[in-house]
Motif scaffolding. Structure first.
Motif, PDB file in Angstrom:
ATOM      1  N   HIS A   6       0.709  -1.100  -0.103  1.00 49.76           N
ATOM      2  CA  HIS A   6      -0.019  -0.084   0.083  1.00 49.76           C
ATOM      3  C   HIS A   6       1.001   1.350   0.008  1.00 49.76           C
ATOM      4  N   ILE A   7       1.901   1.328  -0.628  1.00 53.29           N
ATOM      5  CA  ILE A   7       2.675   2.576  -0.933  1.00 53.29           C
ATOM      6  C   ILE A   7       2.053   3.616  -1.395  1.00 53.29           C
ATOM      7  N   THR A   8       1.979   4.787  -0.950  1.00 51.05           N
ATOM      8  CA  THR A   8       1.377   5.981  -1.501  1.00 51.05           C
ATOM      9  C   THR A   8       2.459   6.977  -1.176  1.00 51.05           C
ATOM     10  N   LYS A   9       2.700   7.812  -2.021  1.00 49.45           N
ATOM     11  CA  LYS A   9       3.705   8.918  -1.857  1.00 49.45           C
ATOM     12  C   LYS A   9       3.134  10.095  -2.630  1.00 49.45           C
ATOM     13  N   VAL A  10       2.943  11.228  -1.849  1.00 51.39           N
ATOM     14  CA  VAL A  10       2.497  12.488  -2.170  1.00 51.39           C
ATOM     15  C   VAL A  10       3.617  13.636  -2.102  1.00 51.39           C
ATOM     16  N   PHE A  11       3.945  14.145  -3.100  1.00 50.86           N
ATOM     17  CA  PHE A  11       4.747  15.405  -2.956  1.00 50.86           C
ATOM     18  C   PHE A  11       4.063  16.564  -2.932  1.00 50.86           C
ATOM     19  N   HIS A  12       4.377  17.514  -2.052  1.00 52.69           N
ATOM     20  CA  HIS A  12       3.716  18.876  -1.524  1.00 52.69           C
ATOM     21  C   HIS A  12       4.685  19.963  -2.292  1.00 52.69           C
ATOM     22  N   THR A  13       4.006  20.348  -3.611  1.00 52.65           N
ATOM     23  CA  THR A  13       4.561  21.439  -4.072  1.00 52.65           C
ATOM     24  C   THR A  13       3.838  22.709  -4.148  1.00 52.65           C
ATOM     25  N   GLN A  14       4.462  23.767  -4.645  1.00 55.23           N
ATOM     26  CA  GLN A  14       3.809  25.020  -4.587  1.00 55.23           C
ATOM     27  C   GLN A  14       2.525  25.193  -5.522  1.00 55.23           C
ATOM     28  N   LYS A  15       2.599  24.360  -6.532  1.00 56.90           N
ATOM     29  CA  LYS A  15       1.445  24.087  -7.262  1.00 56.90           C
ATOM     30  C   LYS A  15       0.394  23.074  -6.953  1.00 56.90           C
ATOM     31  N   GLY A  16       0.628  22.594  -5.704  1.00 56.99           N
ATOM     32  CA  GLY A  16      -0.434  21.612  -5.144  1.00 56.99           C
ATOM     33  C   GLY A  16       0.283  20.149  -4.986  1.00 56.99           C
ATOM     34  N   ASP A  17      -0.616  19.269  -4.603  1.00 58.81           N
ATOM     35  CA  ASP A  17      -0.103  18.109  -4.160  1.00 58.81           C
ATOM     36  C   ASP A  17       0.162  16.973  -5.345  1.00 58.81           C
ATOM     37  N   ILE A  18       1.184  16.307  -5.587  1.00 58.19           N
ATOM     38  CA  ILE A  18       1.236  15.399  -6.709  1.00 58.19           C
ATOM     39  C   ILE A  18       1.402  14.143  -6.227  1.00 58.19           C
ATOM     40  N   GLU A  19       0.511  13.047  -6.549  1.00 59.49           N
ATOM     41  CA  GLU A  19       0.600  11.854  -6.190  1.00 59.49           C
ATOM     42  C   GLU A  19       1.484  10.983  -7.089  1.00 59.49           C
ATOM     43  N   ALA A  20       2.636  10.711  -6.658  1.00 58.90           N
ATOM     44  CA  ALA A  20       3.673  10.061  -7.453  1.00 58.90           C
ATOM     45  C   ALA A  20       3.395   8.443  -7.348  1.00 58.90           C
ATOM     46  N   GLY A  41       7.065   9.939 -15.677  1.00 59.08           N
ATOM     47  CA  GLY A  41       6.201  10.754 -14.793  1.00 59.08           C
ATOM     48  C   GLY A  41       5.244   9.761 -14.140  1.00 59.08           C
ATOM     49  N   ALA A  42       5.563   8.419 -14.537  1.00 63.18           N
ATOM     50  CA  ALA A  42       4.582   7.350 -14.279  1.00 63.18           C
ATOM     51  C   ALA A  42       4.759   7.005 -12.595  1.00 63.18           C
ATOM     52  N   GLY A  43       5.745   7.569 -12.106  1.00 68.48           N
ATOM     53  CA  GLY A  43       5.997   7.396 -10.788  1.00 68.48           C
ATOM     54  C   GLY A  43       7.167   6.189 -10.422  1.00 68.48           C
ATOM     55  N   LYS A  44       7.475   5.565 -11.376  1.00 69.39           N
ATOM     56  CA  LYS A  44       8.545   4.567 -11.274  1.00 69.39           C
ATOM     57  C   LYS A  44       9.736   5.022 -10.754  1.00 69.39           C
ATOM     58  N   SER A  45      10.497   6.108 -10.856  1.00 66.17           N
ATOM     59  CA  SER A  45      11.679   6.409 -10.196  1.00 66.17           C
ATOM     60  C   SER A  45      11.256   6.733  -8.715  1.00 66.17           C
ATOM     61  N   LYS A  56      10.744   8.839   1.254  1.00 66.92           N
ATOM     62  CA  LYS A  56      10.125   8.408   2.296  1.00 66.92           C
ATOM     63  C   LYS A  56       8.653   8.060   1.721  1.00 66.92           C
ATOM     64  N   GLN A  57       8.043   6.941   1.830  1.00 69.23           N
ATOM     65  CA  GLN A  57       6.697   6.948   1.489  1.00 69.23           C
ATOM     66  C   GLN A  57       5.803   7.830   2.345  1.00 69.23           C
ATOM     67  N   THR A  58       4.602   8.304   1.862  1.00 72.71           N
ATOM     68  CA  THR A  58       3.622   8.996   2.805  1.00 72.71           C
ATOM     69  C   THR A  58       3.065   7.979   3.765  1.00 72.71           C
ATOM     70  N   SER A  59       2.555   6.907   2.975  1.00 72.77           N
ATOM     71  CA  SER A  59       1.901   5.814   3.753  1.00 72.77           C
ATOM     72  C   SER A  59       2.442   4.328   3.092  1.00 72.77           C
ATOM     73  N   GLY A  60       2.294   3.512   3.778  1.00 73.22           N
ATOM     74  CA  GLY A  60       2.520   2.116   3.409  1.00 73.22           C
ATOM     75  C   GLY A  60       3.710   1.658   3.980  1.00 73.22           C
ATOM     76  N   GLU A  61       4.251   0.382   3.750  1.00 79.64           N
ATOM     77  CA  GLU A  61       5.238  -0.492   4.132  1.00 79.64           C
ATOM     78  C   GLU A  61       6.167  -0.898   3.182  1.00 79.64           C
ATOM     79  N   VAL A  62       7.497  -0.914   3.370  1.00 80.32           N
ATOM     80  CA  VAL A  62       8.471  -1.519   2.627  1.00 80.32           C
ATOM     81  C   VAL A  62       9.157  -2.486   3.564  1.00 80.32           C
TER      82      VAL A  62
END
Lengths: 339, 221
Positions: A6-20, A41-45, A56-62
């Motif tokens: 359940h890995i979710t990563k959200v980047f907080h940028t000035q233009k708003g949140d981006i869910e990678a 831009g698919a989020g693979k990197s 660091k992921q926003t939520s989830g476990e590695v």
């Protein structure tokens, strides 16, 4: 075994949140080469960097070998990272160090003895086939050689996992092939789990056992390479498969043509903009006295130039005459390819 | 010709050269050390740095800009009380050091930060992936990779310091600037003025030459 839950990563940028990454669940088994494919831009990197916690992921476990590495202390995480090698698209070598010193860097970081470091670096240089270049600086190496240094460096601390972030994207096709062969060899010889991030379908097709297809932060398809190739479900996967099969059909087409025109030779002529409007074919016929039958043709006109491809069947000549006609075309600056 | 040279007090010239060299080298060394430390702090406390800290970064940034903005000739007067406190006098070569250091250390801090920012972020990421600690990243990656830029900044600063010593000389710090002004310009002894200028140029060229040579040696890009 690497388990992403359940890995979710959200980047907080000035233009708003981006869910990678959005709720990514993957299991990568020991000793396999696992590919993650997706357009940029698919989020693979981001996903690959979550595996060694550069992000660091926003939520989830590695979970690596049963251990949740996002819970580790800084010290323990650094220890863990020495066992996860990583190679990069742009190699990321230190220009101030020689090949050998670059390879020794992770060993220095791990605090290994100088003599042992030297020994280990020597073995790695042999493994990746860079003998004789030990004392060269990165600026003196080709792209393929640089990536070999990157691989040797990543393997220095005997990792169990190797992460490849677009490792072949900056290389030409031949070099890509060589690097992929090297990665396969390493996987076989050392039993390392390899996770490959790429946007090149050929790459996953050549080396990966299983793949995951990513689009907009989600894994849209996952499975064995063969199954995915044969039965792509998602539109993105279909696009990838179509891209690569286009290249394959070109070869298929050539074979078909040969079957239809078994006599004489088949030539693919490419006319550049400068010569596309000249009556070259008729001149060549007159000069060589050979029969030409046009199989297919395509001419693209732009405002000030033309560009054409013509496939012809040349008949009724000897091997020598065929040789001659190819030369004549070449003399007219036509690009000739024998099919 | 010999008449012109006879107008020059060679003993005074020798002392002046020594004073200028002394002021330049000591202030250069101290300014490099202070500047390097401030530059690293400035670099690592940036938003995406190794130890992000907005408060420290902004304060340091402001102080550095402030001291770089004050013209040197004014700075000398402003910090006279400090100079008196530190070295016990307002005259002589040693008395010029605080002003020279305070004016050049912020400059080097800024150059240092720029040089460190030029280091490829990819190599830093790679070293993190290898398990490097922040201290290891600074000593094993950042410094070696930024070395040519750090050294050429020392050259630039060294040369401007020689210029500053001449200015300091005008208000009693001694050295070639003092000699050129007091004995050359004020007493209209042109031979002294030109000879002093000549030696200033020699010192500048030596610094530039050494700097260029070292940069060429260490730069393997």
């Amino acid at each position: 075994m690497i388990e992403l839950k359940h890995i979710t990563k959200v980047f907080h940028t000035q233009k708003g949140d981006i869910e990678a990454c959005h709720d990514v669940n993957l299991t990568i088994h020991d000793g396999e080469i696992f590919g993650v494919i997706g357009y940029s831009g698919a989020g693979k990197s981001t996903l690959v960097r979550i595996i060694n916690q550069l992000e660091k992921q926003t939520s989830g476990e590695v979970i690596i070998d049963g251990e949740d590495i996002s819970q580790l202390s800084t010290q323990a995480l650094r220890q863990k990272r020495t066992k996860i090698g990583m190679i990069f698209q742009h190699f990321n070598l230190l220009w101030s160090r020689t090949v050998r010193k670059n390879i020794e860097l992770p060993l220095e970081i791990a605090g290994m003895d100088k003599e042992l470091r030297k020994q280990k670096a020597k073995e790695l240089i042999e493994l990746v086939g860079l003998q004789g270049r030990e004392n060269a600086y990165p600026s003196e190496l080709s792209g393929g050689q640089k990536q070999r240094v990157g691989i040797a460096r990543a393997l220095a601390n005997d990792p169990t996992i190797l992460l490849c972030d677009e490792a072949t994207s900056a290389l030409d096709p031949d070099t890509t092939e060589q690097i992929l062969e090297l990665l396969k060899k390493i996987n076989r010889q050392l039993g390392i789990t390899i996770v490959m991030i790429t946007h090149q379908m050929e790459v996953v097709q050549k080396v990966c056992h299983r793949i995951a297809v990513m689009s907009e932060g989600r894994v849209v398809e996952e499975g064995h390479v063969k199954d995915i190739f044969e039965h792509p479900h998602h539109t993105i996967t279909k696009r990838f498969v179509r891209d690569i099969s286009n290249k394959a059909t070109n070869n298929q087409l050539n074979d078909d043509l040969k079957a239809i025109y078994p006599d004489g030779i088949l030539l693919r002529l490419t006319f550049d903009e400068d010569i596309a409007r000249q009556p070259i074919v008729s001149r060549v016929i007159r000069e060589t006295n050979l029969d030409i039958s046009i199989v297919s043709g395509n001419l693209t006109n732009t405002v000030d130039s033309s560009f054409g491809i013509l496939i012809i069947n040349v008949l009724g000549g000897s091997q020598e005459q065929y040789h001659h006609i190819i030369q004549v075309f070449k003399d007219y600056h036509v690009n000739v390819e024998v099919i | 010709m010999s008449e012109i040279f006879n107008q020059i007090d060679w003993e005074a010239m020798k002392v002046a050269i020594e004073e200028t060299t002394y002021m330049s080298i000591i202030s250069l060394l101290v300014a490099v050390v202070i500047g390097l430390i401030l530059g690293i702090i400035l670099y690592i406390t940036q938003d995406d740095g190794l130890y992000p800290n907005k408060v420290i970064n902004k304060i340091l940034d402001f102080i550095i800009n402030l001291f770089r903005a004050i013209p040197f000739i004014i700075l000398i007067f402003i910090i006279l009380p400090l100079t008196n406190l530190l070295v016990g006098t307002m005259l002589g070569a040693t008395a010029a050091l605080p002003a020279l250091i305070i004016s050049s250390a912020p400059f080097y801090a800024r150059m240092c930060m720029i040089a460190l920012n030029e280091v490829d972020k990819g190599t830093i990421e790679a070293s993190k992936a290898m398990g490097a600690s922040n201290i290891q990243i600074i000593t094993k990656i950042l410094f070696p990779e930024a070395k040519p830029a750090l050294i050429s900044s020392i050259t630039v600063m060294g040369i401007s310091l020689v210029g500053y010593t001449a200015m300091a000389g005008c208000i009693g710090a001694g050295g070639l600037g003092n000699l050129a002004y007091m004995y050359g310009f004020a007493r209209r002894n042109m031979a002294v003025m030109y000879t002093a200028t000549f030696f200033v140029l020699v010192i500048v060229f030596i610094i530039q030459g050494i700097g260029d040579y070292v940069v060429k040696k260490v730069d393997k890009r």
